[in-house]
Write an enzyme that holds these catalytic residues in place. Structure first.
Site, PDB file in Angstrom:
ATOM      1  N   HIS A 237       0.833  -1.210   0.000  1.00 35.80           N
ATOM      2  CA  HIS A 237       0.000   0.000   0.000  1.00 35.80           C
ATOM      3  C   HIS A 237       0.863   1.253   0.000  1.00 35.80           C
ATOM      4  O   HIS A 237       0.508   2.256  -0.627  1.00 35.80           O
ATOM      5  CB  HIS A 237      -0.986   0.046   1.172  1.00 35.80           C
ATOM      6  CG  HIS A 237      -1.892   1.231   1.059  1.00 35.80           C
ATOM      7  ND1 HIS A 237      -2.965   1.264   0.185  1.00 35.80           N
ATOM      8  CD2 HIS A 237      -1.830   2.462   1.613  1.00 35.80           C
ATOM      9  CE1 HIS A 237      -3.529   2.456   0.240  1.00 35.80           C
ATOM     10  NE2 HIS A 237      -2.854   3.206   1.097  1.00 35.80           N
ATOM     11  N   ASP A 241       0.560   4.246  -2.621  1.00 40.56           N
ATOM     12  CA  ASP A 241       0.533   5.668  -2.255  1.00 40.56           C
ATOM     13  C   ASP A 241       1.627   6.444  -2.985  1.00 40.56           C
ATOM     14  O   ASP A 241       1.384   7.538  -3.511  1.00 40.56           O
ATOM     15  CB  ASP A 241       0.772   5.840  -0.748  1.00 40.56           C
ATOM     16  CG  ASP A 241      -0.492   5.721   0.083  1.00 40.56           C
ATOM     17  OD1 ASP A 241      -1.600   5.754  -0.477  1.00 40.56           O
ATOM     18  OD2 ASP A 241      -0.357   5.601   1.318  1.00 40.56           O
ATOM     19  N   HIS A 264       3.495  11.001   2.657  1.00 40.58           N
ATOM     20  CA  HIS A 264       3.046  11.978   1.664  1.00 40.58           C
ATOM     21  C   HIS A 264       3.877  13.265   1.691  1.00 40.58           C
ATOM     22  O   HIS A 264       4.183  13.831   0.647  1.00 40.58           O
ATOM     23  CB  HIS A 264       1.570  12.306   1.880  1.00 40.58           C
ATOM     24  CG  HIS A 264       0.686  11.106   1.797  1.00 40.58           C
ATOM     25  ND1 HIS A 264       0.569  10.340   0.658  1.00 40.58           N
ATOM     26  CD2 HIS A 264      -0.125  10.522   2.716  1.00 40.58           C
ATOM     27  CE1 HIS A 264      -0.279   9.347   0.880  1.00 40.58           C
ATOM     28  NE2 HIS A 264      -0.706   9.434   2.119  1.00 40.58           N
TER      29      HIS A 264
END
Length: 303
Positions: A237, A241, A264
């Site tokens: 995952h 992302d 992020h």
């Protein structure tokens, strides 16, 4: 020639925002050559358009948020990951609220939507950003790096000192010339810890979160009845992302991304550092598809 791609048809879906808990109507529409991916807040009058570009990222708490003035679009990374994985260069993404719906917490439902709409080649060369030399950013023990690579490869390592993670793969490397985004990455779901959820909700985050759209982990086990979709779903995952965050460059990449505990914020910092370093990258097109890195020679859906 490797051509730009958009959607063949308009397609719609409904879901809830992971953080807001609000119902959201999503519409994906074809867009002309060189448009890029543009998010449109159709609940506002006039409609506000925010291009999916690194410089428009304004917040990176728990998700990647695009900002224009006081208008936001939250949690863009999973949809952008699907767009990147299927090679969609140009599309309008219309939203009835400030957050992309979370769906099942992965990019799988978005892949299904895009494949259902169909892929349409356009009469213009697809532009790639090729990494020419290493660029890296660090923050404490977190690191994110671009290195030259003839293809597209994403390597990631997470480091959770937790019973659920200790016995599992916390490192993965995916070379998309030999691995299908759709099969190997797109279905990996976001994950969260029970201990964090109460705090997040007190901050008005994760209001739409549940075992329906995330892997939920308590002190020693996965709470989802069906368990994991991949043995290494957690790190996969993070790769999902990263692919979504990297697509904020506005073009498909030829190069390798390596992340260690990156998130992020650091991913976006890496993009901004790369963009500012004009000697570290170049834009390339391929008149002859046979000269291109193999991962871009056909629709990812067919791999």
């Amino acid at each position: 020639m490797i051509k730009q791609r958009t959607l063949k048809n308009i397609i719609r879906a409904t879901g809830v925002g992971l953080h807001s808990g609000e119902k959201v109507y999503l519409t994906l529409k074809p867009a002309p050559v060189d448009t890029g991916i543009v998010f449109c807040r159709t609940d506002l009058d006039p409609v506000v358009e925010i291009p999916a570009r690194a410089e428009n990222v304004g917040e990176t708490t728990m998700s990647t948020t695009l900002v224009k003035g006081d208008v936001k679009v939250d949690t863009v990374e999973h949809l952008l990951s699907a767009m990147a994985g299927l090679g969609i260069d140009n599309a309008y993404v219309e939203l009835s609220a400030s957050e992309v719906p979370i769906m099942d917490g992965s990019a799988g439902p978005f892949v299904f939507l895009i494949q259902s709409a169909g892929l349409q080649e356009q009469e213009a060369a697809k532009k790639f950003i090729r990494i020419k030399r290493e660029v890296s950013v660090e923050e404490g023990d977190k690191r994110a790096v671009f290195v030259p690579f003839d293809g597209f490869k994403v390597s990631f390592e997470i480091d959770f000192d937790h019973p659920v993670f200790r016995g599992r793969t916390q490192q993965a490397s995916v070379d998309f010339s030999s691995t299908s985004f759709v099969k190997e990455v797109s279905r990996a779901r976001t994950f969260g810890f029970m201990r964090d959820i109460e705090y997040l909700r007190s901050q008005n985050l994760a209001l739409g979160g549940s075992v329906e759209n995330a892997i939920v982990v308590d002190e020693n086990r996965v709470l989802n009845e069906d368990g994991l979709r991949y043995e290494d779903e957690f790190v996969k995952h993070k790769i999902l992302d990263a692919i979504g965050d990297l697509y904020l460059l506005g073009n498909s990449l030829i190069g390798e991304f390596r992340g260690f505990k990156s998130g992020h914020a650091l991913n976006n910092q890496l993009l901004r550092t790369l963009i500012a370093d004009k000697d570290a990258w170049e834009v390339v097109t391929f008149e002859d598809a046979r000269t291109a890195p193999i991962s871009y020679m056909r629709p990812a859906a067919a791999v």
